[in-house]
Scaffold this active site. Structure first.
Site, mmCIF file in Angstrom:
data_model
loop_
_atom_site.group_PDB
_atom_site.id
_atom_site.type_symbol
_atom_site.label_atom_id
_atom_site.label_comp_id
_atom_site.label_asym_id
_atom_site.label_seq_id
_atom_site.Cartn_x
_atom_site.Cartn_y
_atom_site.Cartn_z
ATOM 1 N N TYR A 1 0.854 -1.185 0.000
ATOM 2 C CA TYR A 1 0.000 0.000 0.000
ATOM 3 C C TYR A 1 0.886 1.230 0.000
ATOM 4 O O TYR A 1 1.844 1.315 0.770
ATOM 5 C CB TYR A 1 -0.894 -0.002 1.251
ATOM 6 C CG TYR A 1 -1.768 1.222 1.392
ATOM 7 C CD1 TYR A 1 -2.830 1.448 0.503
ATOM 8 C CD2 TYR A 1 -1.538 2.157 2.400
ATOM 9 C CE1 TYR A 1 -3.634 2.582 0.638
ATOM 10 C CE2 TYR A 1 -2.346 3.282 2.536
ATOM 11 C CZ TYR A 1 -3.385 3.484 1.654
ATOM 12 O OH TYR A 1 -4.184 4.601 1.793
ATOM 13 N N ASP B 1 9.445 2.911 -0.243
ATOM 14 C CA ASP B 1 8.375 3.564 0.513
ATOM 15 C C ASP B 1 8.519 3.139 1.968
ATOM 16 O O ASP B 1 8.056 2.082 2.378
ATOM 17 C CB ASP B 1 6.998 3.180 -0.058
ATOM 18 C CG ASP B 1 5.865 3.822 0.738
ATOM 19 O OD1 ASP B 1 6.158 4.569 1.704
ATOM 20 O OD2 ASP B 1 4.697 3.577 0.400
ATOM 21 N N LYS C 1 4.420 8.696 9.049
ATOM 22 C CA LYS C 1 4.191 8.063 10.346
ATOM 23 C C LYS C 1 5.207 8.507 11.411
ATOM 24 O O LYS C 1 5.078 9.599 11.930
ATOM 25 C CB LYS C 1 4.104 6.548 10.164
ATOM 26 C CG LYS C 1 2.902 6.217 9.238
ATOM 27 C CD LYS C 1 2.500 4.788 9.126
ATOM 28 C CE LYS C 1 1.170 4.683 8.404
ATOM 29 N NZ LYS C 1 1.170 4.014 7.124
HETATM 30 C C1 LIG Z 1 0.474 4.539 5.779
HETATM 31 C C2 LIG Z 1 1.224 4.338 4.507
HETATM 32 C C3 LIG Z 1 1.101 5.219 3.418
HETATM 33 C C4 LIG Z 1 0.088 6.323 3.395
HETATM 34 O O1 LIG Z 1 0.330 7.281 4.345
HETATM 35 P P1 LIG Z 1 -0.871 8.274 4.776
HETATM 36 O O2 LIG Z 1 -0.208 9.230 5.713
HETATM 37 O O3 LIG Z 1 -1.921 7.419 5.394
HETATM 38 O O4 LIG Z 1 -1.359 8.936 3.531
HETATM 39 C C5 LIG Z 1 1.932 5.025 2.339
HETATM 40 N N1 LIG Z 1 2.810 4.026 2.293
HETATM 41 C C6 LIG Z 1 2.949 3.143 3.312
HETATM 42 C C7 LIG Z 1 3.958 2.055 3.213
HETATM 43 C C8 LIG Z 1 2.142 3.254 4.429
HETATM 44 O O5 LIG Z 1 2.249 2.356 5.421
#
Ligand SMILES: *Cc1c(COP(=O)(O)O)cnc(C)c1O
Length: 425
Positions: free
Chosen positions: A142, A237, A265
């Site tokens: 994701y 990512d 995060k």
């Molecule tokens: C949480 C997450 C996102 C999206 O981040 P948001 O702040 O919710 O838009 C993108 N990539 C990874 C790997 C994630 O865990």
């Protein structure tokens, strides 16, 4: 009636599904979402004042525990100086320097407000830099909710993805190729056939959005060498893994230097902050230096930067990740041992402060394997743990998160609770 239920029913009248992000609605596990009244350390209290031991931690950001006094105080101090200016601040320079110090692959970094923005911008940048359209992602990873990434695998190898969400035109996903995580052969074949057209490969270097899934060393190596060979941008990512699996992130553990990295995060310590950065020659393509447009009214928000800086300082205390990793590994092992004692098939895994448990013989290596775990048993376990006062992710496809406020004693209490819960599922 419980106050959680009352708020949920009321919320549904004004907010679609009663929530502002879908997984919060408990759709996968059923029952009533817990409305958080306040949180501190490893715990939160719901609208009925019931206490829960929290293994979600805002889906990762709360790595030093909820409402850490130093983080709260940094935000309070920043707030009295003004909430947002739309002009640069010293804090933005400091956090950029801090990120560069911790991640040598990042020569330049731009701050944004969400992980979705970070990945969307990194992809636009990779396309602008290479002059190519095609992007590669992996099934089950994701990367936020931008159009070109809401895509599921096509029917065959090298067929392009189909939108996985309503409202996404097929035209937006026709440049996105979806491959299988940990499938080196498929990756090699793809690069052999169309490597020269690929702008970038984006991946969760340790997957946490299809439960926790680790990449093989061969997969990690193939990704770096194939992208380099074909002039494609490798995007790690690390929105979830960044500063959580290790101080120098998944790329540090892998010994890989990605071209671009996205963060979110933990970097914002619970406030809306994310970032993308990497090679200076690529970052030079971003406005105002280059032609790739990217902007944000609240980007580098002073409160978010203050929370991020305070959090980054705390996680650099000696032994922080060693202790976090040891406790998380103990939890993962303890869960598997408790399952064995209860005669329940379960495996588990952990990296740094991130863990996964699977109702299957072995930890999965791909999305397809993750979906073969016993979901019904997961639901029963989730609710049995909730009854025990332990709040796990309300989905079988999410990793769990431990914070530095989760003491050895708390970990042992959790394992004991899991033992009782497992005997009932
Ligand atoms: C949480 C997450 C996102 C999206 O981040 P948001 O702040 O919710 O838009 C993108 N990539 C990874 C790997 C994630 O865990």
């Amino acid at each position: 009636m419980s106050r959680n239920l009352e708020l949920f029913e009321r919320g549904k009248k004004s907010i679609p599904g009663g929530v502002n992000s879908p997984v919060r609605a408990f759709g996968q596990v059923g029952g009533t979402p817990r409305f958080v009244k306040r949180a501190e350390g490893a715990y939160f209290w719901d609208a009925d004042d019931k206490q829960y031991l929290d293994y979600v931690g805002s889906w990762g950001p709360a790595i030093v525990g909820h409402a850490h006094p130093e983080v709260v105080s940094a935000v309070q101090q920043a707030a009295v100086g003004g909430l947002s200016f739309g002009a640069p601040t010293e804090g933005e320079v400091l956090i950029a320097e801090e990120i560069r110090k911790l991640l040598p692959s990042i020569e330049q970094v731009r701050l944004v407000s969400s992980g979705t923005e970070a990945t969307m911008s990194a992809i636009r940048l990779a396309r602008g830099f290479t002059g190519r359209d095609l992007i590669v992602k992996f099934e089950g990873c994701y990367h936020g909710h931008s159009d070109s990434l809401l895509v599921k695998a096509g029917s065959g190898l090298l067929t392009f993805g189909n939108p996985s969400s309503g409202g996404v035109p097929a035209d937006c996903t026709k440049h996105t190729l979806v491959l299988q995580y940990n499938d080196v052969e498929q990756l090699e074949k793809t690069f052999r056939e169309i490597g020269g057209q690929i702008a970038c490969v984006i991946l969760e270097p340790i997957a946490g959005n299809m439960n926790l899934i680790q990449p093989s060393a061969e997969f990690v190596q193939a990704l770096r060498s194939l992208t380099e060979q074909h002039g494609a941008v490798l995007i790690y990512d690390e929105v979830m893994t960044g500063f959580r699996v290790a101080l120098n992130c998944a790329q540090g553990l892998h010994g890989v230097k990605p071209d671009l990295t996205t963060l979110g995060k933990v970097v914002g310590g619970g406030m809306p902050l994310a970032a993308f950065g990497g090679r200076a020659d690529i970052m030079a393509c971003i406005a105002p230096l280059g032609s790739v447009y990217q902007a944000g009214t609240l980007s580098g928000n002073p409160l978010s930067v203050a929370a991020g800086l305070a959090t980054l300082k705390l996680i650099q205390q000696p032994g922080f990740h060693e202790t976090l990793g040891r406790r998380t590994a103990r939890l993962a092992q303890g869960l598997a041992d408790a399952a064995r004692a209860a005669g329940v098939t379960m495996s588990s895994d952990s990296v740094g402060g991130m863990f996964g448990f699977y109702f299957s013989e072995q930890a999965p290596k791909s999305y397809a394997e993750a979906t073969r775990c016993d979901i019904e048993r997961f639901k029963r376990f989730f609710h049995a743990m909730l009854d025990e006062g332990v709040y796990l992710a309300p989905s079988a496809y999410e990793a769990g998160f431990v914070s530095s406020a989760h003491s050895d004693e708390i970990i042992e209490q959790t394992i004991a609770a899991a033992g009782r819960a497992l005997s009932r599922v």
